[in-house]
Design an enzyme around this catalytic site. Structure first.
Site, PDB file in Angstrom:
ATOM      1  N   ILE A  20       0.849  -1.194   0.000  1.00 62.73           N
ATOM      2  CA  ILE A  20       0.000   0.000   0.000  1.00 62.73           C
ATOM      3  C   ILE A  20       0.889   1.250   0.000  1.00 62.73           C
ATOM      4  CG2 ILE A  20      -1.643   1.301   1.413  1.00 62.73           C
ATOM      5  CD1 ILE A  20      -2.851  -1.447   2.238  1.00 62.73           C
ATOM      6  N   ALA A  96       2.148  -9.168  13.054  1.00 57.47           N
ATOM      7  CA  ALA A  96       1.746 -10.082  14.134  1.00 57.47           C
ATOM      8  C   ALA A  96       2.323 -11.441  13.776  1.00 57.47           C
ATOM      9  CB  ALA A  96       0.234 -10.171  14.242  1.00 57.47           C
ATOM     10  N   TYR A 156      -8.477 -12.343  11.901  1.00 57.12           N
ATOM     11  CA  TYR A 156      -7.699 -11.086  11.957  1.00 57.12           C
ATOM     12  C   TYR A 156      -7.199 -10.858  13.385  1.00 57.12           C
ATOM     13  CZ  TYR A 156      -6.321  -6.495  10.192  1.00 57.12           C
ATOM     14  OH  TYR A 156      -5.599  -5.396   9.800  1.00 57.12           O
ATOM     15  N   LYS A 163      -5.444  -2.557  15.389  1.00 55.94           N
ATOM     16  CA  LYS A 163      -6.006  -1.476  14.564  1.00 55.94           C
ATOM     17  C   LYS A 163      -6.940  -0.591  15.399  1.00 55.94           C
ATOM     18  CE  LYS A 163      -3.889  -2.455  10.706  1.00 55.94           C
ATOM     19  NZ  LYS A 163      -2.600  -1.788  10.479  1.00 55.94           N
ATOM     20  N   LEU A 195       2.095  -8.675   0.790  1.00 58.10           N
ATOM     21  CA  LEU A 195       2.878  -9.640   1.586  1.00 58.10           C
ATOM     22  C   LEU A 195       2.256  -9.857   2.958  1.00 58.10           C
ATOM     23  CD1 LEU A 195       6.731  -8.990   1.364  1.00 58.10           C
ATOM     24  CD2 LEU A 195       5.455 -11.066   0.761  1.00 58.10           C
TER      25      LEU A 195
END
Ligand code: NAP
Length: 256
Positions: A20, A96, A156, A163, A195
């Site tokens: 990004i 993570a 997630y 986040k 990735l």
């Protein structure tokens, strides 16, 4: 001449041409920004990033592991020596341990939780503090979040918790830096194949679901994020700080 001509920026989190951060960097460069880049220390990361960015002949391509205060300090010292100031920063970093994401959040280890929070959240605080010292004429800082910080996306897991903390850090940092005319915002990006995303269990299903459910009927594309990045990191968004801008084809507004 572009709307960022004469502006000096720092981009943290380019891994390859699917990152990004790379989509946003190319947009910032096309609008005249001069950018410095960081990469994780080590020959393979350095080669990967150097090969990608060399076409733009950046003055600074610097190693930085955001877990290390001395790495962060060295990056901003180099920027101070080369430019004497800074106008914009893109923070596009998260991590993570992949094996931890395969287990339910309930099973998260203390060490894995701290590691994810350190790299994915605390790094923004440390980077904002160091950047602010060089943003003597105001500035703009942006980070990248995901809707998994607002709602539960099984798989997630700890990244969603990171986040949530990242988005609220954005608000507190916006408060702390506002009187210095430094704005801090986040883009909440729809799912993109990168990735990092490869380590999220069920990621392809998340993308399929997002395309089906979104009002725009598609997944987000690099250009969508590039445009939003330019907006938040330039004066186009001059009155906006502490904001989380969803760039997700409208996915987050739909209740079914
Ligand atoms: P990416 O290309 O893999 O970028 C992640 C970057 O973080 C890489 O450059 C990685 O370096 C770097 N990084 C990891 N640990 C670091 C550390 N200790 N110090 C310095 N850098 C470190 O993946 P991406 O998808 O573009 O991710 C960028 C941001 O967007 C992340 O915050 C991610 O959570 C967020 N995001 C992604 C999506 C998506 O669907 N892809 C959606 C919403 C939000 P190495 O590659 O060298 O390890």
């Amino acid at each position: 001449m572009g709307i960022l001509s004469g502006k000096i920026g720092l981009v943290m989190g380019v891994a390859n041409d699917r990152s990004i951060a790379w989509a946003i960097s190319e947009k910032l460069l096309s609008e005249g920004a001069e950018l410095a880049f960081t990469h994780l220390p080590g020959p393979s990361s350095q080669r990967r990033v150097q090969n990608l960015v060399e076409q733009y002949k950046p003055k600074l391509v610097l190693p930085c592991d955001v877990q290390k205060d001395e790495d962060i300090a060295a990056v901003f010292d180099d920027i101070a020596r080369s430019y004497g100031r800074l106008d914009l920063v893109l923070h596009s970093i998260a991590f993570a341990p992949p094996q931890e994401l395969r287990n339910p959040y309930l099973q998260m280890s203390r060490a894995g939780w701290h590691l994810a929070m350190d790299i994915s959240v605390y790094s923004l605080v440390a980077v904002c503090r160091a950047a602010a010292a060089l943003m003597t004429d105001g500035g703009s800082i942006a980070t990248i979040s995901y809707y998994g910080g607002e709602k539960v996306f099984p798989g997630y897991n700890v990244m969603g918790v990171c986040k949530a903390a990242l988005e609220h850090s954005v608000r507190y940092l916006a408060w702390d830096l506002g009187r210095q005319r430094i704005r801090v915002n986040a883009i909440s990006a729809g799912p993109m194949r990168t990735l990092s995303a490869a380590g999220v269990p069920g990621f392809d299903q998340m993308r399929e679901h997002a395309a089906r459910k979104s009002p725009l009927g598609r997944n987000v594309e690099p250009a969508d994020l590039a445009n939003a990045g330019l907006y938040l990191l330039s004066d186009l968004s001059s009155g906006i700080t502490g904001e989380v801008l969803h760039v997700d084809c409208g996915y987050n507004i739909v209740g079914l």
